[in-house]
Scaffold this motif. Structure first.
Motif, PDB file in Angstrom:
ATOM      1  N   GLN A   1      15.051   3.437  -5.805  1.00 33.00           N
ATOM      2  CA  GLN A   1      15.805   2.626  -4.851  1.00 33.00           C
ATOM      3  C   GLN A   1      15.671   1.148  -5.173  1.00 33.00           C
ATOM      4  OE1 GLN A   1      17.901   3.164  -2.400  1.00 33.00           O
ATOM      5  NE2 GLN A   1      17.834   5.399  -2.530  1.00 33.00           N
ATOM      6  N   VAL A   2      16.691   0.417  -4.803  1.00 31.14           N
ATOM      7  CA  VAL A   2      16.730  -1.028  -5.015  1.00 31.14           C
ATOM      8  C   VAL A   2      17.001  -1.699  -3.672  1.00 31.14           C
ATOM      9  CG1 VAL A   2      18.022  -2.901  -6.075  1.00 31.14           C
ATOM     10  CG2 VAL A   2      17.507  -0.847  -7.407  1.00 31.14           C
ATOM     11  N   GLN A   3      16.283  -2.750  -3.411  1.00 30.08           N
ATOM     12  CA  GLN A   3      16.530  -3.550  -2.225  1.00 30.08           C
ATOM     13  C   GLN A   3      17.021  -4.917  -2.678  1.00 30.08           C
ATOM     14  OE1 GLN A   3      13.177  -2.068  -2.551  1.00 30.08           O
ATOM     15  NE2 GLN A   3      14.244  -0.258  -1.779  1.00 30.08           N
ATOM     16  N   LEU A   4      17.980  -5.454  -1.945  1.00 33.60           N
ATOM     17  CA  LEU A   4      18.568  -6.759  -2.262  1.00 33.60           C
ATOM     18  C   LEU A   4      18.474  -7.652  -1.037  1.00 33.60           C
ATOM     19  CD1 LEU A   4      21.818  -5.440  -3.984  1.00 33.60           C
ATOM     20  CD2 LEU A   4      19.750  -6.252  -5.120  1.00 33.60           C
ATOM     21  N   VAL A   5      18.031  -8.875  -1.266  1.00 34.51           N
ATOM     22  CA  VAL A   5      17.909  -9.838  -0.178  1.00 34.51           C
ATOM     23  C   VAL A   5      18.627 -11.117  -0.565  1.00 34.51           C
ATOM     24  CG1 VAL A   5      16.352 -11.190   1.252  1.00 34.51           C
ATOM     25  CG2 VAL A   5      15.718  -8.860   0.571  1.00 34.51           C
ATOM     26  N   GLU A   6      19.615 -11.487   0.231  1.00 30.96           N
ATOM     27  CA  GLU A   6      20.355 -12.712  -0.015  1.00 30.96           C
ATOM     28  C   GLU A   6      19.692 -13.882   0.707  1.00 30.96           C
ATOM     29  OE1 GLU A   6      23.616  -9.435   0.627  1.00 30.96           O
ATOM     30  OE2 GLU A   6      21.789 -10.099   1.669  1.00 30.96           O
ATOM     31  N   SER A   7      19.884 -15.060   0.135  1.00 28.65           N
ATOM     32  CA  SER A   7      19.467 -16.285   0.806  1.00 28.65           C
ATOM     33  C   SER A   7      20.485 -17.363   0.494  1.00 28.65           C
ATOM     34  CB  SER A   7      18.059 -16.705   0.386  1.00 28.65           C
ATOM     35  OG  SER A   7      17.992 -16.920  -1.003  1.00 28.65           O
ATOM     36  N   GLY A   8      20.474 -18.395   1.315  1.00 32.10           N
ATOM     37  CA  GLY A   8      21.460 -19.453   1.176  1.00 32.10           C
ATOM     38  C   GLY A   8      22.564 -19.230   2.184  1.00 32.10           C
ATOM     39  N   GLY A   9      23.700 -19.798   1.918  1.00 33.90           N
ATOM     40  CA  GLY A   9      24.781 -19.692   2.865  1.00 33.90           C
ATOM     41  C   GLY A   9      24.646 -20.728   3.961  1.00 33.90           C
ATOM     42  N   GLY A  10      25.426 -20.537   5.008  1.00 29.11           N
ATOM     43  CA  GLY A  10      25.419 -21.499   6.103  1.00 29.11           C
ATOM     44  C   GLY A  10      26.773 -22.157   6.234  1.00 29.11           C
ATOM     45  N   ALA A  11      26.764 -23.403   6.655  1.00 22.51           N
ATOM     46  CA  ALA A  11      28.008 -24.118   6.923  1.00 22.51           C
ATOM     47  C   ALA A  11      28.237 -25.220   5.914  1.00 22.51           C
ATOM     48  CB  ALA A  11      27.985 -24.705   8.330  1.00 22.51           C
ATOM     49  N   ALA A  12      29.506 -25.450   5.592  1.00 26.69           N
ATOM     50  CA  ALA A  12      29.876 -26.522   4.687  1.00 26.69           C
ATOM     51  C   ALA A  12      31.248 -27.045   5.087  1.00 26.69           C
ATOM     52  CB  ALA A  12      29.899 -26.041   3.241  1.00 26.69           C
ATOM     53  N   LEU A  20      24.079 -19.666  -3.250  1.00 30.06           N
ATOM     54  CA  LEU A  20      23.570 -18.395  -2.758  1.00 30.06           C
ATOM     55  C   LEU A  20      22.646 -17.814  -3.816  1.00 30.06           C
ATOM     56  CD1 LEU A  20      26.794 -16.631  -1.372  1.00 30.06           C
ATOM     57  CD2 LEU A  20      25.161 -18.048  -0.127  1.00 30.06           C
ATOM     58  N   SER A  21      21.668 -17.079  -3.370  1.00 33.01           N
ATOM     59  CA  SER A  21      20.823 -16.357  -4.310  1.00 33.01           C
ATOM     60  C   SER A  21      20.549 -14.967  -3.773  1.00 33.01           C
ATOM     61  CB  SER A  21      19.517 -17.103  -4.583  1.00 33.01           C
ATOM     62  OG  SER A  21      18.774 -17.240  -3.388  1.00 33.01           O
ATOM     63  N   CYS A  22      20.231 -14.061  -4.686  1.00 23.82           N
ATOM     64  CA  CYS A  22      19.976 -12.671  -4.327  1.00 23.82           C
ATOM     65  C   CYS A  22      18.817 -12.175  -5.170  1.00 23.82           C
ATOM     66  CB  CYS A  22      21.216 -11.827  -4.576  1.00 23.82           C
ATOM     67  SG  CYS A  22      20.955 -10.058  -4.387  1.00 23.82           S
ATOM     68  N   ALA A  23      17.785 -11.714  -4.498  1.00 23.54           N
ATOM     69  CA  ALA A  23      16.611 -11.208  -5.199  1.00 23.54           C
ATOM     70  C   ALA A  23      16.517  -9.702  -5.030  1.00 23.54           C
ATOM     71  CB  ALA A  23      15.349 -11.871  -4.655  1.00 23.54           C
ATOM     72  N   ALA A  24      16.300  -9.025  -6.131  1.00 28.17           N
ATOM     73  CA  ALA A  24      16.171  -7.570  -6.100  1.00 28.17           C
ATOM     74  C   ALA A  24      14.708  -7.169  -6.146  1.00 28.17           C
ATOM     75  CB  ALA A  24      16.914  -6.960  -7.276  1.00 28.17           C
ATOM     76  N   SER A  25      14.416  -6.058  -5.535  1.00 26.29           N
ATOM     77  CA  SER A  25      13.071  -5.484  -5.593  1.00 26.29           C
ATOM     78  C   SER A  25      13.197  -3.969  -5.645  1.00 26.29           C
ATOM     79  CB  SER A  25      12.230  -5.917  -4.389  1.00 26.29           C
ATOM     80  OG  SER A  25      12.815  -5.460  -3.185  1.00 26.29           O
ATOM     81  N   GLY A  26      12.091  -3.340  -5.902  1.00 27.20           N
ATOM     82  CA  GLY A  26      12.115  -1.885  -6.042  1.00 27.20           C
ATOM     83  C   GLY A  26      12.286  -1.498  -7.499  1.00 27.20           C
TER      84      GLY A  26
END
Length: 113
Positions: A1-12, A20-26
């Protein structure tokens, strides 16, 4: 299994930038491609861009020349630099691995003045 977590985003504001960034784990050794999709209100989810472990990239026509996808193949982290943002870019952005085999929970991007 793979887990993905996004970060960043918001208002502009229109014309602005957001990363934006996305880190995978698993089981990251199974990942051969990472990408970004987005879903605007009352619209279908659509591909924004993807990058393969070999470095091949592809973009939706609507973001070509404005967005840049990159990745750290060793760490299985994907980045999306969004420039010249437009109100039409407002959506929830989802990270995906291996062409929709795995999904993150999404991060909201809002572009408005």
């Amino acid at each position: 299994q793979v887990q993905l977590v996004e970060s960043g985003g918001g208002a502009a504001q229109p014309g602005g930038s957001l990363p934006l960034s996305c880190a995978a784990s698993g089981n990251i050794n199974s990942i051969y491609a990472m990408g970004w999709y987005r879903q605007a209100p009352e619209k279908q989810r659509e591909l924004v861009a993807y990058v393969t472990s070999g470095g091949t990239t592809n973009y939706a026509d609507s973001v070509k020349g404005r967005f840049t996808i990159s990745g750290d193949n060793a760490k299985k982290v994907a980045y999306l630099q969004m420039n010249s943002l437009e109100p039409e870019d407002t959506a929830v952005y989802y990270c995906s691995a291996n062409f929709c085999s795995y999904w993150g929970k999404g991060t909201l991007v809002t572009v408005s003045s």
